[in-house]
Design a protein around this motif. Structure first.
Motif, short mmCIF file in Angstrom:
data_model
loop_
_atom_site.label_atom_id
_atom_site.label_comp_id
_atom_site.label_asym_id
_atom_site.label_seq_id
_atom_site.Cartn_x
_atom_site.Cartn_y
_atom_site.Cartn_z
N VAL A 83 -6.03 -5.86 -8.87
CA VAL A 83 -4.92 -5.81 -7.97
C VAL A 83 -3.88 -6.85 -8.03
O VAL A 83 -4.58 -8.07 -7.42
CB VAL A 83 -5.44 -5.53 -6.29
N GLU A 84 -2.77 -6.84 -8.68
CA GLU A 84 -2.16 -7.90 -9.05
C GLU A 84 -1.09 -8.18 -7.63
O GLU A 84 -0.09 -8.11 -8.00
CB GLU A 84 -1.13 -7.82 -10.15
N ASP A 85 -1.95 -8.60 -6.78
CA ASP A 85 -1.06 -8.96 -5.47
C ASP A 85 -2.01 -9.85 -4.68
O ASP A 85 -2.73 -9.06 -3.95
CB ASP A 85 -0.40 -7.81 -4.69
N ASP A 86 -2.00 -10.92 -4.62
CA ASP A 86 -2.71 -11.62 -3.57
C ASP A 86 -2.83 -11.31 -2.04
O ASP A 86 -3.23 -11.85 -1.25
CB ASP A 86 -2.89 -13.29 -3.95
N ASP A 87 -1.53 -10.84 -1.77
CA ASP A 87 -1.34 -10.58 -0.30
C ASP A 87 -1.89 -9.32 0.11
O ASP A 87 -1.41 -8.61 1.07
CB ASP A 87 0.17 -10.67 -0.06
N TRP A 88 -2.81 -8.54 -0.77
CA TRP A 88 -3.14 -7.11 -0.25
C TRP A 88 -3.87 -7.06 1.02
O TRP A 88 -3.61 -6.14 1.63
CB TRP A 88 -4.18 -6.64 -1.18
N ALA A 89 -4.56 -8.32 1.65
CA ALA A 89 -5.37 -8.16 2.36
C ALA A 89 -4.28 -8.06 3.91
O ALA A 89 -4.51 -7.16 4.76
CB ALA A 89 -6.10 -9.19 3.01
N ARG A 90 -3.23 -8.90 3.84
CA ARG A 90 -2.30 -8.80 4.82
C ARG A 90 -1.57 -7.30 5.05
O ARG A 90 -1.15 -6.94 6.07
CB ARG A 90 -1.11 -9.82 4.73
N ARG A 91 -1.34 -6.81 3.83
CA ARG A 91 -0.50 -5.74 3.77
C ARG A 91 -1.48 -4.60 4.43
O ARG A 91 -0.91 -3.66 5.10
CB ARG A 91 0.23 -5.21 2.33
N THR A 92 -2.72 -4.63 3.82
CA THR A 92 -3.64 -3.33 4.31
C THR A 92 -3.93 -3.57 5.54
O THR A 92 -4.40 -2.60 6.20
CB THR A 92 -4.88 -3.51 3.40
N GLN A 93 -3.85 -4.59 6.29
CA GLN A 93 -4.32 -4.75 7.89
C GLN A 93 -3.00 -4.82 8.63
O GLN A 93 -3.12 -5.06 9.69
CB GLN A 93 -5.07 -6.09 7.84
N ALA A 94 -1.64 -4.75 8.28
CA ALA A 94 -0.38 -4.99 8.96
C ALA A 94 -0.28 -4.09 9.98
O ALA A 94 0.37 -4.42 10.88
CB ALA A 94 0.62 -4.92 7.92
#
Length: 295
Positions: A83-94
């Motif tokens: 997954v080429e996005d290190d901000d996936w966690a913030r996005r998935t838990q937003a």
């Protein structure tokens, strides 16, 4: 110089229709043994699709082999990906809301509870910024630990939180009266997130977060140890956890489901006796205390 990759190693898992909740729980337990960080669920897809994120590519690959080797998961399709996005966690838990557990409220910065008119306010708010260090209060095991922490008098105690993740249990212990909390995790990303949350909650004089390993840590024995891990890790490292508990201390363990309960109980029973237990949707937590030394 080229830019550093921010890709997150992951597995895409596609479930056949009719997959049961207990099977999904057992899959989570299997993935959790291999450096699982989080699972992103696509609620709109049919059949259901998960994207499981891992701390390392090696952990991801080991998880894939474990799933493929288990006949119980034979109908689940899986695919390795990055997954080429290190901000996936913030996005998935937003979209995660605040959650209330007893007198504790675990909340993201965008969903803080309104100030109470009571003086003094008996309720406690813990602010957690979603990131790679997980522990937002939405998983059953985290909630069970928070319930059991509130059942204890932590005033003046030394506490160690093993596998601290976001730091939520360590912060809760501090706000419930602990004198000092050592928050340990072997994932540098988790420790970085925990330190941020510790500062936001104003408990940095009480809680110290460190990159450390359960098997080699030299942290001093504590009055209370919390370990929200997995059933496999709890069974494998019962002796290591015992080493962290003081002579008259207690240990709170969670992260294991009903299928793992007997194995965890057996591993802990060598040195501890169960004094309290809690259960939610087939997930369990124990409070265990040292057995008396035979004379």
């Amino acid at each position: 110089m080229g830019e550093l990759s921010t890709a997150s190693p992951a597995l895409v898992l596609r479930f056949p229709s009719g997959t049961t909740a207990p099977l999904r729980d057992r899959l989570v337990a299997t993935l959790d043994d291999h450096q699982l960080i989080a699972i992103q669920e696509d609620d709109l897809s049919l059949p259901q699709v998960w994207t499981a994120h891992f701390a390392t590519a090696a952990g991801r690959d080991e998880a894939a082999r474990a799933v493929q080797a288990d006949d119980e998961f034979a109908l689940i399709e899986l695919q390795k990906t990055e997954v080429e996005d290190d901000d996936w966690a913030r996005r998935t838990q937003a979209d995660l809301p605040a959650i209330r557990i007893g007198r504790l409220t675990v909340a993201p910065p965008w969903d803080l509870p309104k100030p109470s008119l009571q003086v003094p306010d008996p309720n406690i708010t813990i602010v957690i910024e979603p990131s790679r260090g997980f522990g937002t209060g939405h998983h059953q095991s985290t909630r069970l630990c928070l319930v059991l922490l509130q059942n204890r008098n932590l005033s003046g105690l030394r506490v160690t939180d093993v596998g601290t993740g976001s730091g939520v249990l360590a912060i809760a212990a501090a706000k419930l009266g602990a004198a000092f909390v050592a928050a340990l995790d072997n994932d540098p990303d988790a420790v970085e997130n925990a330190r941020e949350n510790i500062a936001v909650n104003g408990v940095e004089k009480i809680v110290e977060a460190h990159v450390d390993d359960l098997t080699t840590t030299t942290v001093a024995a504590a009055d209370l140890v919390t370990a929200n891990l997995t059933g496999t890790l709890l069974a494998q490292h019962a002796d290591d956890l015992s080493r962290l508990v003081g002579p008259a201390g207690s240990l709170i363990v969670s992260g294991f489901n009903v299928d793992e309960k007997d194995r965890v109980t057996e591993a802990l029973s060598v040195r501890f006796g169960i004094t309290e237990s809690a259960e939610e949707e087939d997930w369990w937590a124990f409070v265990v205390s040292r057995l008396p030394v035979p004379r």
